[in-house]
Design an enzyme around this catalytic site. Structure first.
Site, PDB file in Angstrom:
ATOM      1  N   GLU A   1     -78.840 -40.726  33.336  1.00  0.00           N
ATOM      2  CA  GLU A   1     -80.073 -40.368  34.293  1.00  0.00           C
ATOM      3  C   GLU A   1     -80.632 -41.458  35.028  1.00  0.00           C
ATOM      4  O   GLU A   1     -80.416 -42.437  34.906  1.00  0.00           O
ATOM      5  CB  GLU A   1     -81.377 -40.031  33.293  1.00  0.00           C
ATOM      6  CG  GLU A   1     -81.097 -38.855  32.184  1.00  0.00           C
ATOM      7  CD  GLU A   1     -82.185 -38.761  31.098  1.00  0.00           C
ATOM      8  OE1 GLU A   1     -83.506 -38.986  31.276  1.00  0.00           O
ATOM      9  OE2 GLU A   1     -81.869 -38.478  30.046  1.00  0.00           O
TER      10      GLU A   1
ATOM     11  N   GLU B   1     -89.852 -33.958  35.960  1.00  0.00           N
ATOM     12  CA  GLU B   1     -90.307 -33.578  34.540  1.00  0.00           C
ATOM     13  C   GLU B   1     -91.635 -34.500  34.234  1.00  0.00           C
ATOM     14  O   GLU B   1     -91.893 -35.552  35.117  1.00  0.00           O
ATOM     15  CB  GLU B   1     -89.405 -34.281  33.625  1.00  0.00           C
ATOM     16  CG  GLU B   1     -89.740 -34.131  32.084  1.00  0.00           C
ATOM     17  CD  GLU B   1     -88.502 -34.996  31.208  1.00  0.00           C
ATOM     18  OE1 GLU B   1     -88.875 -35.184  29.974  1.00  0.00           O
ATOM     19  OE2 GLU B   1     -87.672 -35.471  31.750  1.00  0.00           O
TER      20      GLU B   1
END
Length: 477
Positions: A281, A392
């Site tokens: 990520e 997110e």
């Protein structure tokens, strides 16, 4: 990511009463027994009494000595057995339970200091950033990654072959001054890497030293409803992927709780949505718990077991190998986009080196940040099975209702350019190291009344999408 995904020595002594004096009971003589005793005279009785007195006088010091010794032993044991109050450093008496808490706090501080000694490497030079960060210029072969047994004694690798059709759009060019610490005109020497120094305060914000710099363990699944983590993302799956690329603009969303965060990133994923999930990520995030402020910061993350025990943010464990002396992972990004104003975006690309198999990270126009060694992973040693882009947040519902933590710009996708946050020029890398546009794209918004997403496509931005939202509102209670 979670890909929800997410839902999640003081030993008590046992002691026995101590009995220091015992009393022997004697049985009285029966009156009907025969006694072959002579009668004693008064003179004999007097002599007997005198002898007894002498004996008692002689034994008294011995008995006293034994009694005093027993008192001393008991007084020595009594602090342990009765756990009385003790004094603190200022001379005030503390209750036993407070002493126990103080002991635990001291143990935690010792663990924190040991961790800091391990993670903060000796610096050739230290740069003070305007946001309060200290950036240490550490010799590249002494960075935390080389504490890993597989890397000990090695040096960072040379740059790999980049994906084919990798071009630099004029709109993707950016100044090298995109982090606050570089505004001081200071830089790290060649052969070193800039590392944001971790402080004691940083670590103490985490519940434990073991959890610092790590995402919480969660049950990862495709549908993330109700587990506290909410997304607005696009993703592709059903094929073999060897990398991903996108350009995303940077904002400073409001995070209303110290233990919540807001991020925008690329996920490269492999394995099932269970204990064997592998992810890489990279993106930007606002995380008060991790950094102690509300600046958007450039970050990386990895895990090979669904966030259980492996992996960490940035360089907070042995994993990611940094090769660049111009970027500090975890440092604040500047400038940032503004509502109805200038938009500032960053380009990110993650791809698998066809020759050595490591996963590399590129920032902006060809600036290599470093790589994740292939041995860190299980499934990602081969390829990715999913690529995801988007935002997110964590919704802790600490006040009993949905959080007001913002995603992206804090505005819904329908508001469009200069108002909503975006990703543009989405691409993936195929088996032959080619960059390709996305096909069969899927959109997912866990809670569209709180954060939503809208996809588009044109000649300038290729495949793109707007996403984000304010969190709590009349439609998101």
């Amino acid at each position: 990511m979670d890909m929800k995904r997410d839902p999640f020595p003081w030993t008590k002594l046992r002691y026995k009463p101590l009995s220091y004096l015992s009393h022997n009971k004697t049985t009285p003589m029966h009156t009907n027994t025969y006694c072959f005793c002579q009668k004693t005279t008064i003179e004999q009785q007097q002599r007997h009494s005198s002898a007894m007195a002498t004996s008692i006088a002689y034994k008294t010091p011995q008995m006293l000595s034994i009694f005093i010794s027993l008192l001393f032993v008991f007084s020595t044991l009594s602090p342990v057995l009765s756990l009385p109050n003790i004094t603190d450093s200022s001379g005030h008496r503390q209750p036993a339970n407070q002493t126990s808490r103080s002991s635990k706090e001291m143990q935690k501080l010792r663990r924190v200091k040991a961790y800091l000694k391990k993670i903060n490497k000796s610096a050739m030079k230290t740069i003070q950033s305007a946001d309060g960060d200290l950036i240490d210029c550490v010799l590249s072969n002494l960075q935390p990654a080389f504490d890993h047994p597989e890397l000990k004694g090695q040096k960072p690798l040379d740059p790999p072959e980049r994906p084919k059709w990798h071009y630099y759009n004029v709109n993707d060019t950016m100044t090298e001054s995109f982090q606050l610490w570089t505004n001081s005109s200071e830089s790290c020497p060649q052969g070193t890497v800039p590392i944001r120094r971790t402080t004691q305060e940083d670590v103490l914000r985490a519940s434990t030293v073991q959890k610092f710099g790590r995402k919480l363990r969660r049950n990862v699944r495709r549908d993330s409803s109700g587990n506290g983590h909410e997304h607005a993302v696009v993703f592709v799956n059903g094929d073999q992927y060897y990398g991903a690329k996108a350009t995303l603009n940077v904002w400073a969303p409001r995070v209303t709780n110290e233990y919540e965060f807001s991020l925008s990133q690329i996920w490269v994923i492999s394995g099932s949505f269970g204990n064997d999930l592998n992810t890489i990520e990279a993106g930007w995030q606002v995380s008060p718990e991790l950094y102690g402020d509300n600046y958007p910061r450039f970050f990386t993350y990895w895990t090979t077991d669904a966030y259980q025990a492996t992996g960490c943010y940035n360089l907070l464990c042995s994993g990611f190998v940094q090769t660049n002396n111009k970027i500090a992972i975890g440092a604040a990004i500047s400038p940032r986009s503004s509502y109805n104003g200038r938009q500032f975006d960053i380009g990110l690309m993650v791809w698998k080196d066809p020759k050595h198999g490591h996963w590399w990270l590129e920032f902006g126009s060809g600036l290599l940040v470093g790589y994740w060694p292939d041995f860190l992973f299980s499934h990602l040693r081969s390829h990715a099975s999913m690529v995801q882009f988007g935002g997110e947040i964590v919704n802790s519902r600490s006040s009993g209702y949905h959080t007001s933590t913002q995603m992206g710009s804090g505005h819904f996708a329908e508001e469009g350019f200069q108002k909503a946050s975006y990703f543009r020029n989405l691409q993936v890398v195929d088996w032959d190291n080619n960059l390709l546009p996305l096909t069969s794209l899927h959109l997912l918004a866990d809670h569209p009344n709180c954060y939503d997403i809208r996809q588009g496509k044109n000649n300038d931005w290729g495949t793109y999408f707007y996403y984000g939202g304010p969190g709590r509102n009349v439609r998101c209670p």
